[in-house]
Design a protein around this motif. Structure first.
Motif, short mmCIF file in Angstrom:
data_model
loop_
_atom_site.label_atom_id
_atom_site.label_comp_id
_atom_site.label_asym_id
_atom_site.label_seq_id
_atom_site.Cartn_x
_atom_site.Cartn_y
_atom_site.Cartn_z
N MET A 1 1.09 -1.02 0.09
CA MET A 1 -0.51 -0.02 -0.01
C MET A 1 0.94 1.49 -0.01
SD MET A 1 -3.28 -1.30 2.70
CE MET A 1 -3.71 0.14 2.69
N ALA A 2 0.31 2.47 -0.56
CA ALA A 2 1.01 3.14 -0.18
C ALA A 2 1.16 4.36 0.62
CB ALA A 2 0.67 3.99 -1.50
N GLN A 3 2.06 4.68 1.20
CA GLN A 3 2.45 5.72 2.63
C GLN A 3 2.55 7.03 2.15
OE1 GLN A 3 4.76 3.14 4.98
NE2 GLN A 3 2.91 1.39 5.26
N ILE A 4 2.29 8.15 2.81
CA ILE A 4 2.65 9.36 2.98
C ILE A 4 3.00 10.02 4.50
CG2 ILE A 4 2.27 11.97 2.14
CD1 ILE A 4 -0.23 11.06 0.84
N GLU A 5 4.91 9.75 4.06
CA GLU A 5 5.60 10.54 4.98
C GLU A 5 5.71 11.41 5.32
OE1 GLU A 5 8.53 6.96 5.81
OE2 GLU A 5 7.40 5.60 6.14
N GLN A 6 6.03 12.61 6.61
CA GLN A 6 5.93 14.26 6.58
C GLN A 6 7.48 14.12 7.12
OE1 GLN A 6 3.06 16.60 7.83
NE2 GLN A 6 4.14 18.39 8.29
N SER A 7 8.03 14.42 6.64
CA SER A 7 9.36 14.88 7.31
C SER A 7 9.33 15.44 8.22
CB SER A 7 9.80 15.81 6.02
OG SER A 7 9.86 16.47 6.24
N SER A 8 10.63 15.79 9.18
CA SER A 8 10.21 16.12 10.58
C SER A 8 11.35 16.75 10.76
CB SER A 8 10.25 14.75 12.22
OG SER A 8 10.05 13.82 11.61
N GLY A 9 11.66 17.60 9.90
CA GLY A 9 13.12 18.23 10.49
C GLY A 9 13.04 19.05 10.95
N GLY A 10 14.67 19.56 10.95
CA GLY A 10 14.56 20.82 12.58
C GLY A 10 13.77 22.54 11.92
N LYS A 11 13.36 23.14 12.47
CA LYS A 11 13.01 24.79 12.43
C LYS A 11 13.61 24.87 11.35
CE LYS A 11 13.72 27.46 17.20
NZ LYS A 11 14.34 28.36 17.09
N LYS A 12 12.22 25.53 10.77
CA LYS A 12 11.61 26.06 8.98
C LYS A 12 11.31 27.32 9.68
CE LYS A 12 10.81 21.31 7.49
NZ LYS A 12 9.76 20.50 6.50
N LYS A 13 11.51 27.66 8.96
CA LYS A 13 10.91 29.17 7.96
C LYS A 13 9.50 29.03 8.00
CE LYS A 13 15.76 30.81 5.96
NZ LYS A 13 16.39 31.74 4.76
N LYS A 14 8.96 29.81 8.44
CA LYS A 14 7.92 30.34 8.00
C LYS A 14 7.01 30.39 7.10
CE LYS A 14 3.98 33.21 10.77
NZ LYS A 14 3.24 33.89 11.05
N GLY A 15 5.80 29.89 6.55
CA GLY A 15 6.05 29.96 5.30
C GLY A 15 6.35 28.93 4.23
N ALA A 16 7.81 27.82 4.86
CA ALA A 16 8.27 26.53 4.25
C ALA A 16 7.01 25.94 3.15
CB ALA A 16 9.50 26.39 4.46
N GLN A 17 7.37 25.44 2.73
CA GLN A 17 7.34 24.39 1.97
C GLN A 17 7.20 22.90 2.64
OE1 GLN A 17 6.18 23.59 -2.23
NE2 GLN A 17 5.10 22.01 -2.50
N THR A 27 4.21 -5.82 -3.14
CA THR A 27 3.85 -6.97 -3.38
C THR A 27 2.55 -7.17 -3.19
OG1 THR A 27 5.42 -6.16 -0.83
CG2 THR A 27 4.15 -8.41 -1.19
N PRO A 28 1.61 -6.29 -2.88
CA PRO A 28 0.30 -7.11 -3.17
C PRO A 28 -0.22 -7.24 -4.65
CG PRO A 28 0.23 -5.61 -1.34
CD PRO A 28 1.94 -5.47 -1.75
N MET A 29 0.61 -6.21 -5.38
CA MET A 29 0.14 -6.09 -6.58
C MET A 29 1.11 -7.43 -7.59
SD MET A 29 1.29 -2.91 -9.49
CE MET A 29 0.43 -1.84 -8.80
N VAL A 30 2.21 -7.56 -6.82
CA VAL A 30 3.09 -8.59 -7.64
C VAL A 30 2.02 -9.76 -7.40
CG1 VAL A 30 5.51 -10.30 -7.32
CG2 VAL A 30 4.65 -7.44 -7.92
N ASP A 31 1.64 -10.34 -5.76
CA ASP A 31 0.87 -11.06 -5.52
C ASP A 31 -0.49 -11.52 -6.33
OD1 ASP A 31 2.40 -12.08 -4.14
OD2 ASP A 31 1.01 -10.50 -2.14
#
Length: 249
Positions: A1-17, A27-31
């Protein structure tokens, strides 16, 4: 299945993407693909190849000392020849087919020429109005017992009384039945006979369910018969080889 993980880096500037990483598990598709392949392999019906059945020559039920001998009433010899115009096979204007002649005799060759039909001439005509003609008629009459049973088996198959496999098995057994009167055919292709002429002769063996036949070269005795036939019928049979190597024997 597809998973989306949000990066948890250090401090980021305000308004940064915000950056996100996507992880797809295949694996399920191959099966699923493997299951589909297995399903189609098990459920698919393979196409059977359509081939022509040929009654091959056999020496069944014949002792070693008798393999080169046959009853005079059963033996028939076919000497094949193809007509030529210049260096090309002659074609019949009506049918568009090459003209092949068959000179035949039954039993032992009559080199004394005491009988008027010591050597006879026929052609590959096939059936006309559902009746055998030419050399087919001669061969069928020699193998009448086998052909009668063969036609009966064919009717049973058409009426779905027996399966195709049962029909093939019974027809093969019938063609080799030693209790029936069956001919022994000797096919002798002449030097100017084309491949087509020889194949036509073998086809006639198959069509007439003749299981005992052989292919040999013409002998000196055959030449003597043909020479006498030429003189008696004002024909030219024995001539220099005019066949071309690309289309003939």
């Amino acid at each position: 299945m597809a998973q989306i993980e949000q990066s948890s880096g250090g401090k980021k500037k305000k308004g940064a993407q915000k950056k996100m990483s996507i992880h797809v598990d295949f694996t399920p598709m191959v099966d699923m693909n493997m299951l589909l392949i297995t399903f189609f392999m098990l459920c698919t019906t393979m196409i059977k190849s359509q081939t022509l059945q040929i009654v091959l020559p056999t020496n069944e039920d014949v002792k070693k000392e008798q393999q080169s001998q046959a009853k005079q009433s059963e033996a028939i010899t076919l000497i094949l020849d193809t007509e030529y115009t210049d260096d090309k096979p002659t074609v019949d204007a009506e049918t568009g087919k090459t003209i092949h002649n068959i000179y035949y005799y039954e039993g032992i060759a009559d080199t004394t020429f005491s009988t008027p039909k010591y050597l006879r001439k026929e052609q590959f005509i096939g059936n006309m109005n559902h009746q055998p003609q030419g050399i087919r008629k001669i061969l069928r009459s020699k193998n009448e017992e086998v052909m009668k049973e063969y036609e009966s088996l064919k009717d049973r198959w058409k009426n779905k009384e027996i399966t195709k496999e049962e029909f093939d098995q019974l027809a093969k057994k019938n063609a080799a039945d030693s209790l029936k009167t069956r001919p022994v055919v000797v096919i002798k292709p002449g030097p100017n006979t084309t491949y087509e002429g020889l194949i036509n002769a073998i086809d006639e063996m198959n069509i007439n369910q003749i299981s005992r036949y052989s292919i040999e070269l013409p002998s000196h005795t055959d030449t003597v018969l043909l020479r006498h036939f030429e003189q008696a019928n004002n024909e030219t049979i024995i001539r220099p080889t005019v066949r071309t190597t690309s289309t003939n024997l």
